[in-house]
Design a protein around this motif. Structure first.
Motif, PDB file in Angstrom:
ATOM      1  N   PHE A  50       0.831  -1.207   0.000  1.00 54.45           N
ATOM      2  CA  PHE A  50       0.000   0.000   0.000  1.00 54.45           C
ATOM      3  C   PHE A  50       0.870   1.263   0.000  1.00 54.45           C
ATOM      4  O   PHE A  50       0.725   2.142  -0.857  1.00 54.45           O
ATOM      5  CB  PHE A  50      -0.922  -0.003   1.216  1.00 54.45           C
ATOM      6  CG  PHE A  50      -1.728   1.247   1.381  1.00 54.45           C
ATOM      7  CD1 PHE A  50      -2.831   1.486   0.579  1.00 54.45           C
ATOM      8  CD2 PHE A  50      -1.381   2.199   2.335  1.00 54.45           C
ATOM      9  CE1 PHE A  50      -3.581   2.655   0.719  1.00 54.45           C
ATOM     10  CE2 PHE A  50      -2.122   3.357   2.488  1.00 54.45           C
ATOM     11  CZ  PHE A  50      -3.221   3.586   1.678  1.00 54.45           C
ATOM     12  N   TYR A  51       1.801   1.352   0.944  1.00 60.03           N
ATOM     13  CA  TYR A  51       2.620   2.556   1.043  1.00 60.03           C
ATOM     14  C   TYR A  51       3.675   2.623  -0.060  1.00 60.03           C
ATOM     15  O   TYR A  51       4.080   3.719  -0.468  1.00 60.03           O
ATOM     16  CB  TYR A  51       3.262   2.658   2.426  1.00 60.03           C
ATOM     17  CG  TYR A  51       2.305   3.171   3.476  1.00 60.03           C
ATOM     18  CD1 TYR A  51       1.856   4.479   3.453  1.00 60.03           C
ATOM     19  CD2 TYR A  51       1.845   2.348   4.494  1.00 60.03           C
ATOM     20  CE1 TYR A  51       0.971   4.969   4.415  1.00 60.03           C
ATOM     21  CE2 TYR A  51       0.959   2.810   5.453  1.00 60.03           C
ATOM     22  CZ  TYR A  51       0.527   4.123   5.411  1.00 60.03           C
ATOM     23  OH  TYR A  51      -0.353   4.592   6.361  1.00 60.03           O
ATOM     24  N   ALA A  52       4.116   1.470  -0.564  1.00 62.10           N
ATOM     25  CA  ALA A  52       5.065   1.493  -1.685  1.00 62.10           C
ATOM     26  C   ALA A  52       4.461   2.214  -2.878  1.00 62.10           C
ATOM     27  O   ALA A  52       5.151   2.983  -3.572  1.00 62.10           O
ATOM     28  CB  ALA A  52       5.468   0.071  -2.068  1.00 62.10           C
ATOM     29  N   ASP A  53       3.170   1.989  -3.136  1.00 57.51           N
ATOM     30  CA  ASP A  53       2.485   2.704  -4.212  1.00 57.51           C
ATOM     31  C   ASP A  53       2.515   4.215  -3.972  1.00 57.51           C
ATOM     32  O   ASP A  53       2.792   5.004  -4.877  1.00 57.51           O
ATOM     33  CB  ASP A  53       1.023   2.248  -4.301  1.00 57.51           C
ATOM     34  CG  ASP A  53       0.859   0.978  -5.114  1.00 57.51           C
ATOM     35  OD1 ASP A  53       1.755   0.648  -5.899  1.00 57.51           O
ATOM     36  OD2 ASP A  53      -0.173   0.315  -4.959  1.00 57.51           O
ATOM     37  N   LEU A  54       2.230   4.626  -2.750  1.00 56.23           N
ATOM     38  CA  LEU A  54       2.170   6.056  -2.432  1.00 56.23           C
ATOM     39  C   LEU A  54       3.551   6.696  -2.517  1.00 56.23           C
ATOM     40  O   LEU A  54       3.710   7.797  -3.068  1.00 56.23           O
ATOM     41  CB  LEU A  54       1.588   6.259  -1.036  1.00 56.23           C
ATOM     42  CG  LEU A  54       0.176   5.707  -0.797  1.00 56.23           C
ATOM     43  CD1 LEU A  54      -0.290   6.061   0.610  1.00 56.23           C
ATOM     44  CD2 LEU A  54      -0.811   6.238  -1.829  1.00 56.23           C
ATOM     45  N   PHE A  55       4.553   6.014  -1.960  1.00 54.23           N
ATOM     46  CA  PHE A  55       5.909   6.572  -1.994  1.00 54.23           C
ATOM     47  C   PHE A  55       6.428   6.669  -3.413  1.00 54.23           C
ATOM     48  O   PHE A  55       7.118   7.630  -3.771  1.00 54.23           O
ATOM     49  CB  PHE A  55       6.850   5.740  -1.127  1.00 54.23           C
ATOM     50  CG  PHE A  55       6.511   5.785   0.350  1.00 54.23           C
ATOM     51  CD1 PHE A  55       6.036   6.940   0.931  1.00 54.23           C
ATOM     52  CD2 PHE A  55       6.672   4.664   1.144  1.00 54.23           C
ATOM     53  CE1 PHE A  55       5.719   7.004   2.285  1.00 54.23           C
ATOM     54  CE2 PHE A  55       6.369   4.704   2.491  1.00 54.23           C
ATOM     55  CZ  PHE A  55       5.892   5.872   3.075  1.00 54.23           C
ATOM     56  N   ASP A  56       6.099   5.686  -4.253  1.00 49.24           N
ATOM     57  CA  ASP A  56       6.515   5.758  -5.650  1.00 49.24           C
ATOM     58  C   ASP A  56       5.864   6.960  -6.336  1.00 49.24           C
ATOM     59  O   ASP A  56       6.515   7.653  -7.124  1.00 49.24           O
ATOM     60  CB  ASP A  56       6.149   4.468  -6.385  1.00 49.24           C
ATOM     61  CG  ASP A  56       6.559   4.494  -7.840  1.00 49.24           C
ATOM     62  OD1 ASP A  56       7.772   4.383  -8.111  1.00 49.24           O
ATOM     63  OD2 ASP A  56       5.679   4.644  -8.708  1.00 49.24           O
ATOM     64  N   ALA A  57       4.598   7.213  -6.022  1.00 43.46           N
ATOM     65  CA  ALA A  57       3.886   8.335  -6.640  1.00 43.46           C
ATOM     66  C   ALA A  57       4.536   9.674  -6.283  1.00 43.46           C
ATOM     67  O   ALA A  57       4.532  10.608  -7.096  1.00 43.46           O
ATOM     68  CB  ALA A  57       2.420   8.329  -6.211  1.00 43.46           C
ATOM     69  N   MET A  58       5.117   9.754  -5.071  1.00 47.75           N
ATOM     70  CA  MET A  58       5.743  11.010  -4.664  1.00 47.75           C
ATOM     71  C   MET A  58       7.245  11.028  -4.949  1.00 47.75           C
ATOM     72  O   MET A  58       7.947  11.979  -4.588  1.00 47.75           O
ATOM     73  CB  MET A  58       5.489  11.285  -3.178  1.00 47.75           C
ATOM     74  CG  MET A  58       6.087  10.282  -2.227  1.00 47.75           C
ATOM     75  SD  MET A  58       5.576  10.546  -0.489  1.00 47.75           S
ATOM     76  CE  MET A  58       6.423  12.086  -0.111  1.00 47.75           C
ATOM     77  N   GLY A  59       7.755   9.970  -5.609  1.00 51.36           N
ATOM     78  CA  GLY A  59       9.154   9.944  -6.001  1.00 51.36           C
ATOM     79  C   GLY A  59      10.116   9.510  -4.922  1.00 51.36           C
ATOM     80  O   GLY A  59      11.324   9.704  -5.053  1.00 51.36           O
ATOM     81  N   LYS A  60       9.598   8.883  -3.853  1.00 51.09           N
ATOM     82  CA  LYS A  60      10.470   8.437  -2.766  1.00 51.09           C
ATOM     83  C   LYS A  60      10.876   6.984  -2.988  1.00 51.09           C
ATOM     84  O   LYS A  60      10.059   6.135  -3.310  1.00 51.09           O
ATOM     85  CB  LYS A  60       9.758   8.571  -1.412  1.00 51.09           C
ATOM     86  CG  LYS A  60      10.658   8.265  -0.215  1.00 51.09           C
ATOM     87  CD  LYS A  60       9.936   8.432   1.104  1.00 51.09           C
ATOM     88  CE  LYS A  60       9.643   9.871   1.437  1.00 51.09           C
ATOM     89  NZ  LYS A  60      10.876  10.660   1.702  1.00 51.09           N
ATOM     90  N   THR A  61      12.146   6.694  -2.802  1.00 49.93           N
ATOM     91  CA  THR A  61      12.679   5.351  -2.994  1.00 49.93           C
ATOM     92  C   THR A  61      12.276   4.444  -1.840  1.00 49.93           C
ATOM     93  O   THR A  61      12.189   4.875  -0.683  1.00 49.93           O
ATOM     94  CB  THR A  61      14.215   5.403  -3.082  1.00 49.93           C
ATOM     95  OG1 THR A  61      14.587   6.280  -4.143  1.00 49.93           O
ATOM     96  CG2 THR A  61      14.802   4.031  -3.335  1.00 49.93           C
ATOM     97  N   THR A  62      12.042   3.179  -2.158  1.00 49.21           N
ATOM     98  CA  THR A  62      11.748   2.194  -1.122  1.00 49.21           C
ATOM     99  C   THR A  62      12.673   0.988  -1.275  1.00 49.21           C
ATOM    100  O   THR A  62      13.263   0.751  -2.319  1.00 49.21           O
ATOM    101  CB  THR A  62      10.292   1.688  -1.196  1.00 49.21           C
ATOM    102  OG1 THR A  62      10.099   0.973  -2.422  1.00 49.21           O
ATOM    103  CG2 THR A  62       9.306   2.826  -1.094  1.00 49.21           C
ATOM    104  N   PHE A  63      12.792   0.256  -0.199  1.00 55.02           N
ATOM    105  CA  PHE A  63      13.407  -1.065  -0.238  1.00 55.02           C
ATOM    106  C   PHE A  63      12.483  -2.007   0.520  1.00 55.02           C
ATOM    107  O   PHE A  63      12.186  -1.755   1.673  1.00 55.02           O
ATOM    108  CB  PHE A  63      14.797  -1.082   0.410  1.00 55.02           C
ATOM    109  CG  PHE A  63      15.401  -2.469   0.344  1.00 55.02           C
ATOM    110  CD1 PHE A  63      16.106  -2.870  -0.771  1.00 55.02           C
ATOM    111  CD2 PHE A  63      15.222  -3.375   1.379  1.00 55.02           C
ATOM    112  CE1 PHE A  63      16.620  -4.161  -0.851  1.00 55.02           C
ATOM    113  CE2 PHE A  63      15.734  -4.654   1.298  1.00 55.02           C
ATOM    114  CZ  PHE A  63      16.438  -5.050   0.183  1.00 55.02           C
ATOM    115  N   PRO A  64      12.050  -3.109  -0.087  1.00 52.35           N
ATOM    116  CA  PRO A  64      12.280  -3.504  -1.467  1.00 52.35           C
ATOM    117  C   PRO A  64      11.724  -2.482  -2.459  1.00 52.35           C
ATOM    118  O   PRO A  64      10.910  -1.641  -2.120  1.00 52.35           O
ATOM    119  CB  PRO A  64      11.534  -4.841  -1.582  1.00 52.35           C
ATOM    120  CG  PRO A  64      11.447  -5.352  -0.192  1.00 52.35           C
ATOM    121  CD  PRO A  64      11.298  -4.132   0.658  1.00 52.35           C
TER     122      PRO A  64
END
Length: 259
Positions: A50-64
């Motif tokens: 859920f939050y990976a989708d949101l962070f990607d939308a705002m340009g924030k990198t995630t791991f995984p």
């Protein structure tokens, strides 16, 4: 590192260099301090799908990575990727709706494998189907029917890739009267050397798909290696048996900016 290392899910809770905040259903449930830590972090570790989708939308990198979350939790997408990349995979087909599901026996002969295509892990949601009754039972609980040919093997290989390298690879021996190799259902771990062809196949897959934290399941059948599936929620029994300290490993990889 200039900013705090922030994780949401609890996978890194034993890492000394990570602040684990937990997963909140509503972002507004984070305290103002926690919310600011998330906003200011260069990268968020284990954010959930859920939050990976949101962070990607705002340009924030995630791991995984966002790509890992989008595909590794979804066997249907995985199979489509394997086909697109022309990677060896047991013959698999997805059937949607009652009309398509009535055609399963036209494509597959008993026995075959049925899987719950989204969200299942640790051996759950996998069925060896021998007859029409078992097929009906599977279809009663499945949405789309994910059907795969059955390969009569007695073991498979788990290759764990974290970041851009193989961290651990081992055999999983299928217990008697079972068809799954998962440790959660009684599978035994063997630390005998894993064939280099299997290791190379795992790396080829994750690099092509931009996945960076997965357990790749591979089997050998009639001299050919096949990718069975990829899992984000892989167990750590293999790490313990090999004497690998998962928390210290992840601490080091974070400190060295490998992940």
């Amino acid at each position: 590192m200039s900013k705090e290392v922030i994780a949401l899910e609890g996978r890194l809770k034993n890492c000394k260099n990570v602040i684990t905040l937990g997963v909140r259903t509503n972002f507004s449930d984070y305290s103002p301090t926690e919310a600011e830590l998330i906003r200011q972090a260069d990268k968020i570790y284990y954010p959930t799908t859920f939050y990976a989708d949101l962070f990607d939308a705002m340009g924030k990198t995630t791991f995984p990575s966002y790509h890992t979350y989008k595909c590794v939790q979804d066997k249907i997408k995985q199979t489509a990727l394997f086909d697109l990349l022309d990677l060896p995979h047991p013959r698999t087909r997805v059937f949607y709706g009652n009309r398509q599901k009535q055609l399963i026996s036209n494509y597959f002969k008993f026995p075959f494998i049925g899987k719950i295509p989204r969200g299942s892990a640790l051996g759950r949601g996998v069925y060896l189907i021998h007859n029409e009754k078992e097929l009906r039972n599977y279809l009663d609980q499945a949405g789309p029917a994910y059907i795969q040919e059955y390969l009569p093997i007695d073991r498979d290989i788990r290759v764990v890739v974290i970041g851009n390298r193989i961290i651990h690879a081992y055999w999983r021996i299928i217990p008697e009267n079972e068809y799954r190799s998962n440790v959660a259902v009684g599978g035994q771990i063997s630390l005998a050397p894993v064939p280099e062809r299997a290791r190379k196949l795992a790396l080829q897959l994750v690099r092509a798909c931009c996945w960076d934290d997965v357990g790749i399941d591979i089997c050998e059948y009639n001299g050919q290696f096949y990718i069975l599936e990829a899992n984000m929620k892989y167990g750590r029994a293999g790490f313990r048996q090999a004497g690998l300290d998962y928390a210290k490993l992840m601490e080091s990889m974070i400190e060295n900016e490998e992940i």
